[in-house]
Design a protein around this motif. Structure first.
Motif, PDB file in Angstrom:
ATOM      1  N   THR A 122       0.814  -1.224   0.000  1.00 50.56           N
ATOM      2  CA  THR A 122       0.000   0.000   0.000  1.00 50.56           C
ATOM      3  C   THR A 122       0.844   1.268   0.000  1.00 50.56           C
ATOM      4  OG1 THR A 122      -0.117  -0.063   2.426  1.00 50.56           O
ATOM      5  CG2 THR A 122      -1.893  -1.155   1.208  1.00 50.56           C
ATOM      6  N   SER A 123       2.136   1.146  -0.292  1.00 52.67           N
ATOM      7  CA  SER A 123       3.033   2.295  -0.216  1.00 52.67           C
ATOM      8  C   SER A 123       4.086   2.177  -1.306  1.00 52.67           C
ATOM      9  CB  SER A 123       3.709   2.323   1.166  1.00 52.67           C
ATOM     10  OG  SER A 123       4.747   3.277   1.217  1.00 52.67           O
ATOM     11  N   ASP A 124       4.678   3.314  -1.672  1.00 51.89           N
ATOM     12  CA  ASP A 124       5.821   3.292  -2.574  1.00 51.89           C
ATOM     13  C   ASP A 124       7.126   3.467  -1.807  1.00 51.89           C
ATOM     14  OD1 ASP A 124       5.606   5.928  -1.831  1.00 51.89           O
ATOM     15  OD2 ASP A 124       5.422   6.727  -3.875  1.00 51.89           O
ATOM     16  N   ASP A 125       7.078   3.231  -0.494  1.00 51.35           N
ATOM     17  CA  ASP A 125       8.269   3.319   0.340  1.00 51.35           C
ATOM     18  C   ASP A 125       9.346   2.364  -0.182  1.00 51.35           C
ATOM     19  OD1 ASP A 125       9.021   4.259   3.407  1.00 51.35           O
ATOM     20  OD2 ASP A 125       9.935   2.335   2.881  1.00 51.35           O
ATOM     21  N   PRO A 126      10.630   2.752  -0.110  1.00 49.22           N
ATOM     22  CA  PRO A 126      11.713   1.880  -0.585  1.00 49.22           C
ATOM     23  C   PRO A 126      11.719   0.488   0.049  1.00 49.22           C
ATOM     24  CG  PRO A 126      12.543   4.093  -0.226  1.00 49.22           C
ATOM     25  CD  PRO A 126      11.135   4.083   0.302  1.00 49.22           C
ATOM     26  N   ILE A 127      11.176   0.341   1.251  1.00 48.85           N
ATOM     27  CA  ILE A 127      11.166  -0.970   1.902  1.00 48.85           C
ATOM     28  C   ILE A 127      10.337  -1.973   1.110  1.00 48.85           C
ATOM     29  CG2 ILE A 127      10.399  -2.225   3.969  1.00 48.85           C
ATOM     30  CD1 ILE A 127      11.134   0.243   5.618  1.00 48.85           C
ATOM     31  N   VAL A 128       9.295  -1.519   0.452  1.00 46.32           N
ATOM     32  CA  VAL A 128       8.413  -2.430  -0.294  1.00 46.32           C
ATOM     33  C   VAL A 128       8.396  -2.140  -1.798  1.00 46.32           C
ATOM     34  CG1 VAL A 128       6.928  -2.945   1.676  1.00 46.32           C
ATOM     35  CG2 VAL A 128       6.421  -0.949   0.245  1.00 46.32           C
ATOM     36  N   ALA A 129       9.213  -1.216  -2.252  1.00 47.09           N
ATOM     37  CA  ALA A 129       9.205  -0.814  -3.657  1.00 47.09           C
ATOM     38  C   ALA A 129       9.502  -1.996  -4.570  1.00 47.09           C
ATOM     39  CB  ALA A 129      10.229   0.296  -3.884  1.00 47.09           C
ATOM     40  N   GLY A 130       8.725  -2.118  -5.631  1.00 47.89           N
ATOM     41  CA  GLY A 130       8.972  -3.134  -6.639  1.00 47.89           C
ATOM     42  C   GLY A 130       8.527  -4.534  -6.274  1.00 47.89           C
ATOM     43  N   ILE A 131       7.934  -4.728  -5.113  1.00 48.65           N
ATOM     44  CA  ILE A 131       7.563  -6.080  -4.682  1.00 48.65           C
ATOM     45  C   ILE A 131       6.184  -6.471  -5.210  1.00 48.65           C
ATOM     46  CG2 ILE A 131       7.008  -7.504  -2.669  1.00 48.65           C
ATOM     47  CD1 ILE A 131       9.290  -6.113  -1.205  1.00 48.65           C
ATOM     48  N   GLY A 132       5.205  -5.617  -5.091  1.00 47.05           N
ATOM     49  CA  GLY A 132       3.860  -5.933  -5.569  1.00 47.05           C
ATOM     50  C   GLY A 132       3.111  -6.841  -4.612  1.00 47.05           C
ATOM     51  N   ASP A 133       1.805  -6.910  -4.804  1.00 43.67           N
ATOM     52  CA  ASP A 133       0.971  -7.766  -3.956  1.00 43.67           C
ATOM     53  C   ASP A 133       1.386  -9.228  -4.143  1.00 43.67           C
ATOM     54  OD1 ASP A 133      -0.270  -5.329  -3.612  1.00 43.67           O
ATOM     55  OD2 ASP A 133      -2.049  -5.857  -4.790  1.00 43.67           O
ATOM     56  N   PHE A 134       1.190 -10.045  -3.096  1.00 45.41           N
ATOM     57  CA  PHE A 134       1.583 -11.452  -3.213  1.00 45.41           C
ATOM     58  C   PHE A 134       0.752 -12.338  -2.289  1.00 45.41           C
ATOM     59  CE2 PHE A 134       4.298  -9.387  -0.100  1.00 45.41           C
ATOM     60  CZ  PHE A 134       4.407 -10.288   0.964  1.00 45.41           C
ATOM     61  N   PRO A 135       0.560 -13.611  -2.677  1.00 46.46           N
ATOM     62  CA  PRO A 135      -0.121 -14.567  -1.813  1.00 46.46           C
ATOM     63  C   PRO A 135       0.834 -15.073  -0.743  1.00 46.46           C
ATOM     64  CG  PRO A 135       0.538 -15.650  -3.834  1.00 46.46           C
ATOM     65  CD  PRO A 135       0.917 -14.191  -3.977  1.00 46.46           C
ATOM     66  N   TYR A 136       0.260 -15.459   0.389  1.00 48.64           N
ATOM     67  CA  TYR A 136       1.115 -15.920   1.496  1.00 48.64           C
ATOM     68  C   TYR A 136       0.381 -17.015   2.260  1.00 48.64           C
ATOM     69  CZ  TYR A 136       4.957 -15.236   4.824  1.00 48.64           C
ATOM     70  OH  TYR A 136       6.093 -15.400   5.573  1.00 48.64           O
ATOM     71  N   ARG A 137       1.129 -17.945   2.795  1.00 48.07           N
ATOM     72  CA  ARG A 137       0.542 -19.007   3.620  1.00 48.07           C
ATOM     73  C   ARG A 137       1.207 -18.998   4.982  1.00 48.07           C
ATOM     74  NH1 ARG A 137      -2.780 -23.185   3.497  1.00 48.07           N
ATOM     75  NH2 ARG A 137      -2.394 -24.969   4.870  1.00 48.07           N
ATOM     76  N   SER A 138       0.440 -18.663   5.998  1.00 42.14           N
ATOM     77  CA  SER A 138       0.964 -18.575   7.362  1.00 42.14           C
ATOM     78  C   SER A 138      -0.211 -18.211   8.266  1.00 42.14           C
ATOM     79  CB  SER A 138       2.067 -17.509   7.452  1.00 42.14           C
ATOM     80  OG  SER A 138       2.648 -17.490   8.732  1.00 42.14           O
ATOM     81  N   GLU A 139       0.092 -17.765   9.464  1.00 37.70           N
ATOM     82  CA  GLU A 139      -0.935 -17.183  10.317  1.00 37.70           C
ATOM     83  C   GLU A 139      -1.210 -15.761   9.844  1.00 37.70           C
ATOM     84  OE1 GLU A 139       0.050 -19.487  14.509  1.00 37.70           O
ATOM     85  OE2 GLU A 139       0.953 -17.542  14.109  1.00 37.70           O
ATOM     86  N   GLN A 140      -2.469 -15.448   9.631  1.00 42.24           N
ATOM     87  CA  GLN A 140      -2.876 -14.095   9.241  1.00 42.24           C
ATOM     88  C   GLN A 140      -3.129 -13.325  10.542  1.00 42.24           C
ATOM     89  OE1 GLN A 140      -6.678 -13.809   7.244  1.00 42.24           O
ATOM     90  NE2 GLN A 140      -6.011 -12.084   5.980  1.00 42.24           N
ATOM     91  N   TYR A 141      -2.231 -12.416  10.858  1.00 43.02           N
ATOM     92  CA  TYR A 141      -2.270 -11.762  12.165  1.00 43.02           C
ATOM     93  C   TYR A 141      -3.333 -10.669  12.256  1.00 43.02           C
ATOM     94  CZ  TYR A 141       1.516 -13.504  15.153  1.00 43.02           C
ATOM     95  OH  TYR A 141       2.281 -14.253  16.014  1.00 43.02           O
ATOM     96  N   TYR A 142      -4.183 -10.820  13.272  1.00 39.98           N
ATOM     97  CA  TYR A 142      -5.127  -9.768  13.658  1.00 39.98           C
ATOM     98  C   TYR A 142      -4.504  -9.054  14.838  1.00 39.98           C
ATOM     99  CZ  TYR A 142      -9.737  -7.586  14.001  1.00 39.98           C
ATOM    100  OH  TYR A 142     -10.780  -6.691  13.970  1.00 39.98           O
ATOM    101  N   MET A 143      -4.329  -7.721  14.722  1.00 40.04           N
ATOM    102  CA  MET A 143      -3.530  -6.995  15.690  1.00 40.04           C
ATOM    103  C   MET A 143      -4.243  -5.778  16.257  1.00 40.04           C
ATOM    104  SD  MET A 143       0.236  -7.296  13.944  1.00 40.04           S
ATOM    105  CE  MET A 143       0.995  -7.201  15.566  1.00 40.04           C
ATOM    106  N   HIS A 144      -3.910  -5.422  17.460  1.00 43.80           N
ATOM    107  CA  HIS A 144      -4.193  -4.099  17.989  1.00 43.80           C
ATOM    108  C   HIS A 144      -2.978  -3.247  17.638  1.00 43.80           C
ATOM    109  CE1 HIS A 144      -7.148  -5.739  21.244  1.00 43.80           C
ATOM    110  NE2 HIS A 144      -7.653  -5.770  20.027  1.00 43.80           N
TER     111      HIS A 144
END
Length: 213
Positions: A122-144
């Motif tokens: 959801t950002s163009d920050d350098p930390i995630v730049a160029g990665i794009g959305d992706f599928p993942y298999r793990s625990e989907q964390y619900y957080m406060h």
């Protein structure tokens, strides 16, 4: 000058804390960090803690002594970076709201346990730049989480396992400031094997380097 990092592991074995800590150590050493690995929160009480450029907790469902936490908070506020993932940073010390205030969030649930879900960048920050959305298999964390964090990626809950949360959009990756220190968090990384997922590894690696002093 060589940068320095401290990785402290412990708590619930199901999160493979030692294995994950050693993967992170190798990652940082490839960026010319000098890395110390410790298996107890006593390392946070070291009067020289603030000399580290980066601290990575790899601890779940554990406890921390008051003087250890006070020293850790002071180190990050003074400029040491903090980076972590999954419950090994945001479910470390459930009874310590001051710690949670620093990290920016606390795990509260993972409906369905290990499931397939999507991560949306959801950002163009350098930390995630160029990665794009992706599928993942793990625990989907619900957080406060703290609404002041800078969210870089999210996930949306389907309601399949808990219909009251259908459509809830939850942060997966964020960064923030804590005093002079930088704090980075990713909820990906339930076990060490998840570092084999390129997107997960790249996001954490970039985030840790960003957080470092």
């Amino acid at each position: 000058m060589t940068k320095t990092a401290l990785i402290v592991w412990g708590g619930w074995d199901g999160h493979t804390p030692e294995q994950s800590a050693r993967i992170v150590a190798d990652m940082l050493e490839r960026h010319d960090f000098s890395v110390d690995i410790e298996p107890t929160t006593e390392a946070f009480a070291d009067e020289k803690l603030g000399a580290y450029d980066l601290i990575v907790p790899a601890i779940t469902m554990s406890r921390i002594e008051k003087e250890e936490l006070t020293n850790l908070l002071a180190a990050i506020r003074a400029g040491t970076g903090l980076a972590g993932f999954h419950g090994l940073m945001c479910d470390s010390f459930r009874n310590e709201p001051d710690y949670q205030f620093m990290t920016g969030g606390q795990w509260v649930a993972h409906p369905g346990n290990i499931i397939d879900y999507d991560v949306k960048i959801t950002s163009d920050d350098p930390i995630v730049a160029g990665i794009g959305d992706f599928p993942y298999r793990s625990e989907q964390y619900y957080m406060h989480f703290d609404p002041s964090v800078d969210v870089l990626a999210t996930t949306t809950f389907s309601g399949e396992y808990f219909d009251e949360i259908e459509g809830v959009v939850m942060p997966v990756v964020w960064k923030r400031r804590f005093g002079k220190g930088r704090v980075f968090y990713s909820s990906l990384g339930h076990v060490a094997d998840e570092f084999a997922v390129p997107q997960m590894r790249t996001i954490f690696e970039r985030g840790a380097l960003w957080a470092s002093r």
